[in-house]
Write a protein that holds these residues in place. Structure first.
Motif, PDB file in Angstrom:
ATOM      1  N   ARG A 413     -69.556  51.324 -51.247  1.00 46.13           N
ATOM      2  CA  ARG A 413     -68.311  51.812 -50.449  1.00 46.13           C
ATOM      3  C   ARG A 413     -68.496  53.601 -50.261  1.00 46.13           C
ATOM      4  O   ARG A 413     -68.201  53.839 -49.223  1.00 46.13           O
ATOM      5  CB  ARG A 413     -67.053  51.488 -51.090  1.00 46.13           C
ATOM      6  N   ALA A 414     -69.021  53.925 -51.481  1.00 42.45           N
ATOM      7  CA  ALA A 414     -69.170  55.419 -51.096  1.00 42.45           C
ATOM      8  C   ALA A 414     -70.129  55.898 -50.386  1.00 42.45           C
ATOM      9  O   ALA A 414     -70.055  56.801 -49.648  1.00 42.45           O
ATOM     10  CB  ALA A 414     -69.454  56.005 -52.706  1.00 42.45           C
ATOM     11  N   THR A 415     -71.085  55.037 -50.285  1.00 39.16           N
ATOM     12  CA  THR A 415     -72.047  55.520 -49.142  1.00 39.16           C
ATOM     13  C   THR A 415     -71.587  55.358 -47.947  1.00 39.16           C
ATOM     14  O   THR A 415     -71.713  56.135 -46.899  1.00 39.16           O
ATOM     15  CB  THR A 415     -73.574  54.561 -49.395  1.00 39.16           C
ATOM     16  N   ASP A 416     -70.844  54.232 -47.592  1.00 39.71           N
ATOM     17  CA  ASP A 416     -70.368  54.061 -46.475  1.00 39.71           C
ATOM     18  C   ASP A 416     -69.300  55.434 -45.811  1.00 39.71           C
ATOM     19  O   ASP A 416     -69.422  55.608 -44.687  1.00 39.71           O
ATOM     20  CB  ASP A 416     -69.549  52.676 -46.032  1.00 39.71           C
ATOM     21  N   VAL A 417     -68.486  55.727 -46.938  1.00 38.33           N
ATOM     22  CA  VAL A 417     -67.475  56.490 -46.582  1.00 38.33           C
ATOM     23  C   VAL A 417     -68.325  58.026 -46.410  1.00 38.33           C
ATOM     24  O   VAL A 417     -67.885  58.823 -45.233  1.00 38.33           O
ATOM     25  CB  VAL A 417     -66.595  56.828 -47.630  1.00 38.33           C
ATOM     26  N   GLU A 426     -67.274  66.462 -42.429  1.00 37.31           N
ATOM     27  CA  GLU A 426     -66.125  66.574 -43.253  1.00 37.31           C
ATOM     28  C   GLU A 426     -66.876  66.960 -44.880  1.00 37.31           C
ATOM     29  O   GLU A 426     -66.147  67.604 -45.700  1.00 37.31           O
ATOM     30  CB  GLU A 426     -65.026  65.360 -43.469  1.00 37.31           C
ATOM     31  N   VAL A 427     -67.962  66.516 -45.126  1.00 37.47           N
ATOM     32  CA  VAL A 427     -68.878  66.675 -46.356  1.00 37.47           C
ATOM     33  C   VAL A 427     -70.200  67.059 -46.248  1.00 37.47           C
ATOM     34  O   VAL A 427     -70.688  66.878 -45.111  1.00 37.47           O
ATOM     35  CB  VAL A 427     -68.793  65.283 -47.351  1.00 37.47           C
ATOM     36  N   PRO A 428     -70.942  67.946 -46.871  1.00 39.22           N
ATOM     37  CA  PRO A 428     -72.060  68.408 -46.986  1.00 39.22           C
ATOM     38  C   PRO A 428     -73.081  67.188 -47.015  1.00 39.22           C
ATOM     39  O   PRO A 428     -72.801  66.029 -47.517  1.00 39.22           O
ATOM     40  CB  PRO A 428     -72.010  69.230 -47.950  1.00 39.22           C
ATOM     41  N   PHE A 429     -74.338  67.328 -46.540  1.00 39.63           N
ATOM     42  CA  PHE A 429     -75.471  66.317 -46.975  1.00 39.63           C
ATOM     43  C   PHE A 429     -75.384  65.895 -48.136  1.00 39.63           C
ATOM     44  O   PHE A 429     -76.208  64.615 -48.632  1.00 39.63           O
ATOM     45  CB  PHE A 429     -76.442  66.594 -45.961  1.00 39.63           C
ATOM     46  N   ASN A 430     -75.466  66.680 -49.294  1.00 38.60           N
ATOM     47  CA  ASN A 430     -75.671  66.787 -50.709  1.00 38.60           C
ATOM     48  C   ASN A 430     -74.896  65.337 -50.961  1.00 38.60           C
ATOM     49  O   ASN A 430     -75.278  64.552 -52.054  1.00 38.60           O
ATOM     50  CB  ASN A 430     -75.317  67.971 -51.441  1.00 38.60           C
ATOM     51  N   THR A 431     -73.764  65.345 -50.539  1.00 39.47           N
ATOM     52  CA  THR A 431     -72.691  64.101 -51.079  1.00 39.47           C
ATOM     53  C   THR A 431     -73.457  62.901 -50.559  1.00 39.47           C
ATOM     54  O   THR A 431     -73.402  61.793 -51.202  1.00 39.47           O
ATOM     55  CB  THR A 431     -71.325  64.180 -50.343  1.00 39.47           C
TER      56      THR A 431
END
Length: 502
Positions: A413-417, A426-431
């Protein structure tokens, strides 16, 4: 003629009466060993101690027709199991030899025909025929002890055969489950490669559009190639496991795709296991039975050594005929009363000046017995430890599996989001990288733990000594393949009656 026959008959009578007088040495008593009253996990509701483990445990535990077929094939073709069966055959022949020692140990029929003479006279002919027999009477039970020892050794060889059967079944099941585990890990790696490839596409598009730096592209490529590098290692392990399985099946390494079928997930197992009581181990585990029977065989060796302190009594006789033309006889006189002679005797031997050596041998045999007794007790302790370790490993990996499954679902789920949020800026690629790394790690751990649960269940049943009962009442010799019997019969005809009877 009557007097010597009466004397010999008296010797025979006395010897036969003496046969039942004594069997020297200690009589064997089954050893005692410390056994725990219950398992340490006895309070777990999934542990059933009231019902013993099923003989064909792999069928109920995994419900996998492919595994069932592999086990059947291994039992029919495995070379180590065949070797163990032939060791049973050897032990049976040793027992037959020991039984034969009760009867006359020497029987010899001889004959001779020749010509003699010298240069001063004419030649003459000589004819001889003779038969002699000698029997050592088992006054002190020394031959009975040999039979007792050989019989226990035969039982031990059967126990060893059963032990190899238990190990074989468990190893086939374990190897098959590891194959399925490795296949599942490969599926995880390849699925994640697709996700990571998509991640590279997104970062490349954003970089080319001026929305991100080249660092994002390099990070995406790094993770992708790290995952790519893990695939050949898993493929290597998979092929090596297949090669090991082929050897267990008694065949050289070959393409096993047809035998294993399509890629399948690791078989699921229920939490409930029936293990019986700890006291059942001594009767069930073949290695404990083997150790106890070796102890019994050695006990009889003490009695045999003690019998060497006493005199050995024997009976015997010979009958023969001899004629020589030089003495005025001819070949036709070979069976006349004048040429036939006989000899009947009773005798004894006693090693009275070797007591030091004989007593030291008794001490040696007793020391070997004591060592085997301690080894047996250690084997009982080790068996209980193996069962406890296997049970706790199974229950704890099942608990671990549930937590890892939840972690893997959360990672997905975290990967999809994070992927959606990265595309929207909305988030950097490190996330994204962090979630992708967590996803493949947790999914791989999930596949590996599913395999560990299954292989730990195999370890439980192996530690309980289950599986050898599949031969039911069949003698291990009945399980020697027809081709092996044929090879032995082609080499020597003397197996004919043995294989026919058995």
């Amino acid at each position: 003629m009557k007097r010597p026959l009466k004397s010999f008959a008296l010797c025979v009578l006395l010897a036969l009466l003496a046969c039942g007088c004594a069997t020297v040495g200690p009589d064997y008593k089954e050893p005692t060993a410390p056994v725990m009253p219950d398992y340490l996990e006895y309070e777990d509701p999934n542990l059933d101690t009231a019902v013993p483990a099923e003989p064909e445990w792999w069928k109920r535990a995994f419900n996998d027709p492919i595994l069932d077929h592999l086990v059947e094939t291994a039992l029919a073709q495995n070379l180590s199991l065949r070797s163990a069966g032939l060791r049973v055959l050897q032990a049976r022949q040793q027992l037959a030899i020991a039984i034969g020692n009760q009867y006359p140990q020497q029987q010899q029929f001889s004959g001779q025909a020749g010509v003699g003479g010298n240069f001063a006279s004419s030649d003459y002919e000589v004819y001889d025929l003779g038969f002699n027999l000698a029997w050592e009477v088992d006054v002190w039970g020394r031959f009975k002890r040999q039979i007792e020892s050989a019989s226990a050794a035969l039982d031990a060889s059967v126990g060893s055969y059963d032990g190899i059967m238990v190990s074989l079944i468990a190893e086939v099941a374990r190897t098959y489950l590891l194959i399925r585990t490795t296949q599942q890990r490969l599926v995880v790696a390849r699925n994640n490669l697709e996700l990571q490839k998509e991640s590279m596409r997104i970062t490349t598009a954003k970089y080319e559009g001026g929305e991100s730096s080249s660092l994002d592209v390099e990070q995406a490529q790094t993770l992708y190639y790290i995952t790519t590098a893990s695939v050949p290692s898993l493929e290597q392990s998979l092929q090596q496991l297949k090669n090991s399985l082929a050897i267990l099946l008694g065949r050289p390494p070959h393409d096993m795709s047809k035998l294993l079928g399509e890629v399948q997930p690791v078989p699921t197992v229920t939490a409930e296991i029936a293990v019986g009581m700890p006291q059942d181990l001594i009767r069930r585990r073949p290695d404990l039975r083997t150790a106890e029977r070796r102890l019994a065989a050695q006990s009889a060796q003490i009695g045999f050594a003690v019998s060497e302190l006493y005199p050995h009594f024997g009976l015997g006789g010979s009958i023969g005929t001899s004629v020589s033309t030089n003495a005025g006889f001819s070949f036709n006189d070979l069976f006349s009363a004048e040429t036939i002679a006989y000899n009947l005797f009773g005798a004894f031997t006693w090693n009275i000046f070797q007591y030091g050596r004989l007593k030291n041998n008794i001490r040696l045999q007793d020391a070997v017995f004591q060592q085997l007794l301690e080894d047996y007790r250690q084997t009982v302790l080790q068996a209980q430890s193996e069962v406890e370790n296997a049970i706790v490993a199974f229950f704890k990996t099942r608990q671990q599996l549930e937590a890892i499954r939840l972690a893997a679902e959360a990672a997905k789920r975290a990967t999809d989001v994070s992927t959606v949020q990265y595309e929207e800026g909305e988030v950097p690629f490190n996330t994204v990288i962090t979630t992708l790394q967590a996803l493949i790690s947790q999914q791989d751990a999930l596949a590996a733990t599913q395999g560990s649960v299954a292989t730990n269940l195999v370890a439980v049943f192996k530690s309980l000594g289950g599986g050898w009962e599949v031969r039911q009442s069949q003698d291990p010799l009945d399980l020697i393949p027809e081709q092996t019997r044929k090879e032995m019969l082609e080499r020597t005809k003397y197996w004919n009656k043995t294989f026919k009877d058995e």
